[in-house]
Design an enzyme around this catalytic site. Structure first.
Site, PDB file in Angstrom:
ATOM      1  CG  HIS A 180      -1.769   1.181   1.394  1.00 60.55           C
ATOM      2  ND1 HIS A 180      -3.096   1.204   1.016  1.00 60.55           N
ATOM      3  CD2 HIS A 180      -1.504   2.418   1.897  1.00 60.55           C
ATOM      4  CE1 HIS A 180      -3.595   2.407   1.272  1.00 60.55           C
ATOM      5  NE2 HIS A 180      -2.656   3.162   1.813  1.00 60.55           N
ATOM      6  CD  GLU A 181       1.780   3.674   3.533  1.00 54.81           C
ATOM      7  OE1 GLU A 181       2.155   4.740   3.021  1.00 54.81           O
ATOM      8  OE2 GLU A 181       0.654   3.526   4.048  1.00 54.81           O
ATOM      9  CG  ASP A 211      -4.482   6.822   1.536  1.00 58.23           C
ATOM     10  OD1 ASP A 211      -3.946   5.731   1.310  1.00 58.23           O
ATOM     11  OD2 ASP A 211      -4.026   7.662   2.337  1.00 58.23           O
ATOM     12  CG  HIS A 249       0.620   6.038  -0.711  1.00 57.65           C
ATOM     13  ND1 HIS A 249      -0.447   6.629  -1.339  1.00 57.65           N
ATOM     14  CD2 HIS A 249       0.112   5.421   0.387  1.00 57.65           C
ATOM     15  CE1 HIS A 249      -1.553   6.381  -0.660  1.00 57.65           C
ATOM     16  NE2 HIS A 249      -1.242   5.641   0.387  1.00 57.65           N
TER      17      HIS A 249
END
Length: 1169
Positions: free
Chosen positions: A390-391, A401, A394
């Site tokens: 998830h990170e 998000d 980014h």
């Protein structure tokens, strides 16, 4: 030729996009090489073609009077660089005629049966206009030239088959690839055989830039040019084929390269543990387990495209030494992932620091040690490997998000309550304070009820999205076009213009030239290497050529180097000194700093005078520097070089390979405008910082540069913090007077430094906050270097310190003041500022974005006054105020990252950046609920019909503290370079910047829009007008903004940039207005979609803003209330009716009974008679 404007944020809409030039110094490097080629020939050469293989470029220079088949007339040069930089370099090289041609994409085609497979990555060719011929088919080469052909209408990016003209390419075209790319490289030679050519197309000269698919970044830069003359063949362009020595060893390929993708695997991922983190035997195994799980999860989520191959973990020097490898050029400041013990504004939330827009790489990923060690947090966040992916999305691909804590619910186009999620197939129930409840109970008086939440089922069928809730076991994909929820008010939709996460990811450089791995096998697990820094070793490599005697450069160097040795460099550091002109010299062998006497000894070895020799050999100086640092451990691994020079050096590329393989980090400081153009390439190769010091007497850039160079360990409690840096030209008997704030988070090792130009020192008076006076007698003076230094013992008193410098000399002189300090308490991190630019170089008219991260620990500091000072080589400095308002260049509001566009380019050359931060005495808000990029903590799940809540999340909330004295900070942001600035005044080329914070609120029959005003030029000045358009179709306003319904904004006058704008209009105007709906969309809609763009005086338009929505008809959140009222009314009426019926029945029954009773009585009486 200047590149056309084309900005990432849509600042100017152009037909062609330009890839971001991420190569540092490449243009200068190539220009220098081509200039050398021209200087070593009696007749000029012109570029025939530029052939690219991976990041290796071959420039073929053809003698104008000879044919290619003649030996020796062809000059081949292997160079490395971004295609845009090379093209610019070729066109701007003096003496080399500019080429006219097309930028083409070339792929090698391999046939397997009837299928075509591309066995090589795309290359970029620059072909002469007269050499581009159309042909029907080619079994070997597929060439796409995205240029405008005059004689035939050719759609942009249409793939057309081309051949080279026979006379221009009679011989084989050969490619050489590195061993690392051997599997994908074509054979050692590919032949373009002559054939019959069709009609020759006449093409116009290349007057626009075109987006050529291919890599836009480079990691190899070592170039060696070996030129020879061939007297027997006359004056021809001859030199030996240049060999890229980096290619000889795969080991060199990744030295200093940092993170990169190679054959679907990421190499060089660096994870650094902060020195404040306590040693724990489980931390490193947990990190390894997290990355290993993430690698396989990422591989499947990206459809077999990428995984993690090699990972380095930087162990802090505060941990016990073990069998760790020694660091080379790794440091905490360069890490992609950091692990700390400090809780930021988001508690234990893993997060990514994103400071740029959609599709742009972030700065780093942050984890707390608590997150990595506490298994109890897995229930709320999901497995650590999933959180890391998830990170990673980014950080690497610049997506955002897909949830929104501030707007957890919204009303969709069908007037239904929806949860902000992606995809919409993720199921759950509404939960109020007392348990499950209908969704209408979550809405009271048009407001979502506080305490109401949506709890998700632990078992789902939905497979996306990782950017929403990676903790769900069924989620294994990113949202794509078919699953993306465009209506959700989340950061992804706002920042990426409603694009899906997968769309952004597949458009990245990582995916543009990669294909899924074949087969079904999984990639190998990541390999880990643990490295730890040893003794800190620094060597000053100082230029003493005659160039240093000009413009007071040597004096500035002496003053800055003395201050660095006496104040900046940390205790226990080993320091050596070398100098150079045409030859190198060792001035001081390594000496460890343990006390003040050690510092003074090193100062005594600084150069006193400049040499009479004008020639400068940077490589000779570096060679001596390496000799100095290698005497400690036999290698230069982990050492630091501070290279200061003002001379030109045509042979600096000769030591690029040595620097690259040394394991040393080289920081470069360029003095004046005559410094060698590609000096910064040494910094880029080794991961060092780069600075520029203009020839201005009142500039304090030299001391600022030395003050910025710290140990790089991440321990801010040991690093010096610059509180003040100023300089002025003061007339005789005039004063320089000012104040500097020493706040209570600093105060240890506080030093005031005063410097001057002439032989006579100024009068200095300093008052502390209690009124104590310090005079020149209290300062330690060095008349030779013209410095005076005052060290405050213990902890300096917090508050305002006032200084006055009186120029007692008979002529004007520059007086400068520098103040530094260190943290006062180990438990309280001081406020810091980190300044930097978006990229290292730009070409007019492309602007740069300037950033300053202001925080205390990891808590953002809000409402600070942040001012950037940009100093060009010759023109006057430019002052620019930076903002944290979520508009213009600033992506996220109130995240402590202050940003601004800079486009006031006065001259070509280098620019120096410095940032001042001031905070007035007040209640300082350090942190609050910040919209940012971090993993979601799930409060609970529905399992088997039961609500199972997780442990309450650690909440930091709003942290406020009284700033009794405020604070001040100064930091150098390094340097950058600008090319292509026209000498004459240029027309307006900068439109207003894109509006990224448009919001809409429905108030009765009106829609209220609000946004931050852009400027006339990007985020400066005042726009001329606004264009607001409305549509009932989301797709229409997204894809065809210009044809949506136009709102009358004649009474809307734009305000100054940065001002909050508010505009109201009646929604009734659009309720019944006809509008063409795209096929497949319902004619009836309860919502309207709105967007805006700004227009300047010259009709330049900004990019379309983010899209917002509002309800048109009866508010859905009032319908549940009306429904309950109807039910109550119906219930009352029903009850009244039932009661009436019962009463009537009783009355009738009573009457019947009475009648029967009377009838019976009469009958009895009759019988009796």
């Amino acid at each position: 030729m200047a590149m056309p404007p084309d900005y990432m944020d849509g600042g100017i809409t152009s037909k062609h996009e330009i890839p971001e030039d991420t190569v540092r110094g490449t243009s200068d490097l190539v220009r220098n090489m081509l200039g050398n080629v021209h200087r070593h020939t009696e007749e000029g050469c012109f570029p025939l073609a530029v052939l690219a293989w991976e990041t290796f470029w071959k420039v073929i220079l053809l003698h104008p009077r000879r044919h290619q088949r003649e030996k020796g007339n062809q000059v081949k040069v292997l160079i490395v660089g971004n295609w845009a930089s090379i093209w610019d370099a070729i066109r701007s090289t003096p003496g080399v005629p500019p080429p006219v041609g097309h930028l083409c994409r070339v792929s090698v085609v391999r046939r397997e049966g009837r299928k075509k497979k591309y066995s090589a990555r795309p290359q970029v060719w620059l072909l002469r206009a007269e050499s581009v011929l159309r042909h029907k088919i080619s079994k070997e080469w597929k060439i796409s030239c995205p240029t405008v052909i005059q004689e035939e209408a050719q759609p942009q990016n249409r793939q057309v088959w081309y051949r080279l003209e026979k006379k221009d390419l009679q011989r084989q075209v050969s490619f050489r690839s590195t061993p690392d790319f051997a599997k994908k490289a074509p054979p050692s030679s590919q032949t373009l055989s002559p054939s019959k050519f069709g009609k020759k197309l006449s093409a116009s000269p290349l007057t626009t830039w075109h987006n050529v698919p291919g890599r836009t970044s480079v990691t190899e830069s070592e170039v060696f040019l070996n030129m020879t003359h061939r007297d027997s063949e006359g004056p021809v362009c001859s030199l030996k084929f240049v060999t890229l020595l980096v290619a000889l060893s795969p080991e060199f390929l990744f030295l200093g390269a940092g993170l990169q993708l190679r054959d679907s695997g990421y190499d060089g991922l660096l994870i650094a543990v902060n020195p404040q983190v306590s040693e724990d035997q489980n931390l490193i195994p947990n990190i390894k387990e997290m990355i290993t799980e993430a690698s396989f999860y990422l591989f499947n989520a990206t459809k077999r495209r990428v995984f993690f191959r090699n990972v380095k973990i930087l162990i802090p020097a505060t941990w016990k030494a073990s069998n760790y490898s020694k660091v080379k050029q790794e440091s905490y400041e360069k890490a992609n992932v950091i692990v700390t013990d400090w809780y930021g504004a988001r508690g234990d939330d893993p997060y990514t620091l994103q400071y740029r827009g959609c599709g742009k790489e972030g700065k780093y990923i942050h984890f707390t040690s608590e997150f990595l060690l506490n298994d109890g947090l897995i229930a709320g966040y999901g497995s650590r490997g999933r959180v890391f992916v998830h990170e990673w999305a980014h950080f690497r691909w610049g997506v955002f998000d897909e949830y929104n804590n501030d707007k957890p619910f919204y009303i969709n186009g069908q007037s239904q309550i929806e949860v902000t999620r992606c995809s919409s197939d993720i199921t759950g129930i509404f939960v109020c304070e007392k348990g499950p409840c209908p969704q209408e109970n979550c809405i009271i008086s048009k407001i979502f009820q506080e305490g109401c939440m949506f709890i998700y089922n632990s078992t789902q069928n939905a497979t996306s999205s990782i950017m929403f809730m990676q903790s769900l076991s069924s989620v294994v994909e990113f949202c794509n076009a078919s699953t993306h929820n465009q209506e959700a008010p989340n950061p992804q939709n706002q920042m990426c213009s409603l694009r899906s996460v997968w769309d952004v990811i597949t458009g990245s450089d990582d995916f543009s030239n990669s294909l899924p791995m074949s087969g079904t096998e999984l990639p190998p697990p990541p390999t880990f290497s643990l490295v730890q820094a040893g003794d800190r070793v620094v060597c000053l490599v100082l230029d003493v050529s005659s160039k240093m005697a000009e413009a007071g450069r040597l004096l500035q160097l002496q003053q800055a180097a003395e201050f660095y040795l006496m104040q900046i460099v940390e205790i226990h550091t080993f320091v050596g000194i070398a100098s150079f002109h045409s030859k190198g010299e060792i001035r001081a062998q390594l000496h460890q700093i343990n006390n003040s006497d050690d510092r003074k000894l090193l100062v005594s070895h600084l150069p006193v005078t400049a040499s009479a020799e004008a020639e400068t050999s940077v490589c000779s100086g570096l060679k001596k520097g390496f000799e100095v640092v290698e005497k400690l451990n036999g290698k230069a691994f982990g050492s630091v070089m501070i290279l200061v020079t003002s001379g030109d050096d045509d042979h600096i590329t000769n030591c690029f390979l040595t620097a690259l393989s040394s394991g040393s980090t080289i920081h470069t400081i360029a003095l004046g405008s005559s410094t060698v153009k590609n000096l910064e390439e040494l910094s880029r190769l080794t991961g060092g910082l780069k600075f520029f010091v203009p020839d201005k007497s009142n500039s304090n850039s030299m001391i600022d540069a030395f003050s910025r160079i710290s140990s790089g360990t991440g321990d801010i409690f040991q690093q010096p913090i610059q509180l003040e840096s100023t300089g002025e030209n003061v007339k005789p008997q005039h004063q320089l007077k000012n104040t500097v704030t020493v706040d209570d988070s600093v105060g240890n090792d506080t030093t005031f430094l005063v410097t001057w130009q002439t032989s006579g020192p100024p009068e200095v008076v300093l008052f502390d906050p209690n009124g104590r006076k310090y005079s020149m007698d209290d300062f330690i003076t060095n008349l030779a270097f013209r410095t005076a230094r005052l060290w405050i013992p213990g902890t300096a008193k917090p508050g305002l310190w006032t200084y006055t410098l009186n120029n007692t000399h008979h002529s004007p002189q520059a007086l400068k003041v520098t103040v530094t300090s260190r943290a006062s308490r180990p438990a309280m991190p001081p406020a810091t500022v980190e300044a930097f630019v978006e990229r290292d170089s730009t070409h007019f008219p492309h602007p740069l974005m300037i950033y300053a991260i202001v925080r205390k620990g990891f808590h953002p500091i809000l409402n600070a006054t942040v001012t950037a000072t940009i100093e060009p080589e010759t023109a006057d400095p430019v002052m620019l105020k930076l903002f944290d308002d979520g508009a213009g260049a600033d992506v996220i509001k109130n995240d402590g990252i202050y940003s601004r566009y800079f486009f006031s380019f006065a001259v070509n050359g280098r620019y120096s950046l410095k940032v001042h931060v001031n905070r007035s005495p007040s209640i300082s808000t350090l942190a609050h609920s910040i919209p940012g990029s971090h993993a979601m903590y799930v409060p609970g799940y529905i399992t088997n019909g039961n609500i199972q809540m997780n442990a309450p999340r650690k909440s930091v909330g709003r942290s406020e503290e009284e700033q009794k004295w405020g604070f001040s900070r100064v930091s150098s942001g390094g340097s950058f370079s600008v090319l292509g600035v026209p000498a004459d005044p240029h027309p307006d080329v900068f439109p207003p910047c894109k509006i990224i914070d448009l919001e809409a609120v429905k108030e009765e029959e009106e829609v209220v829009l609000s946004w931050t005003a852009p400027g006339e030029d990007l985020d400066q000045g005042k726009a001329n007008s606004y264009e607001i358009r409305v549509s009932k179709s989301l797709q229409k306003i997204q894809d065809d903004f210009s044809n949506a319904i136009l709102v009358n904004t004649s009474k809307l006058n734009p305000q100054q940039a940065g001002t909050k704008e508010i505009f109201k209009f009646s929604s009734e105007l659009f309720t019944n207005r006809p509008e063409h709906q795209p096929d497949g969309e319902a004619q009836k809609s309860h919502k309207i979609y709105m967007a805006i763009r700004a227009v300047d005086r010259n009709s330049l338009k900004s990019a379309v803003s983010n899209i917002v929505q509002a309800s048109l008809l009866i508010l859905p959140n009032s319908s549940p209330v009306l429904a309950r009222d109807d039910l109550i009314l119906k219930g009352v009426l029903t009850a009244v009716g039932i009661i009436g019926i019962i009463c009537l029945t009783i009355v009738v029954t009573h009457c019947v009974l009475n009648r029967k009773k009377r009838a019976g009585k009469k009958e009895n009486e009759t019988k009796l008679l």
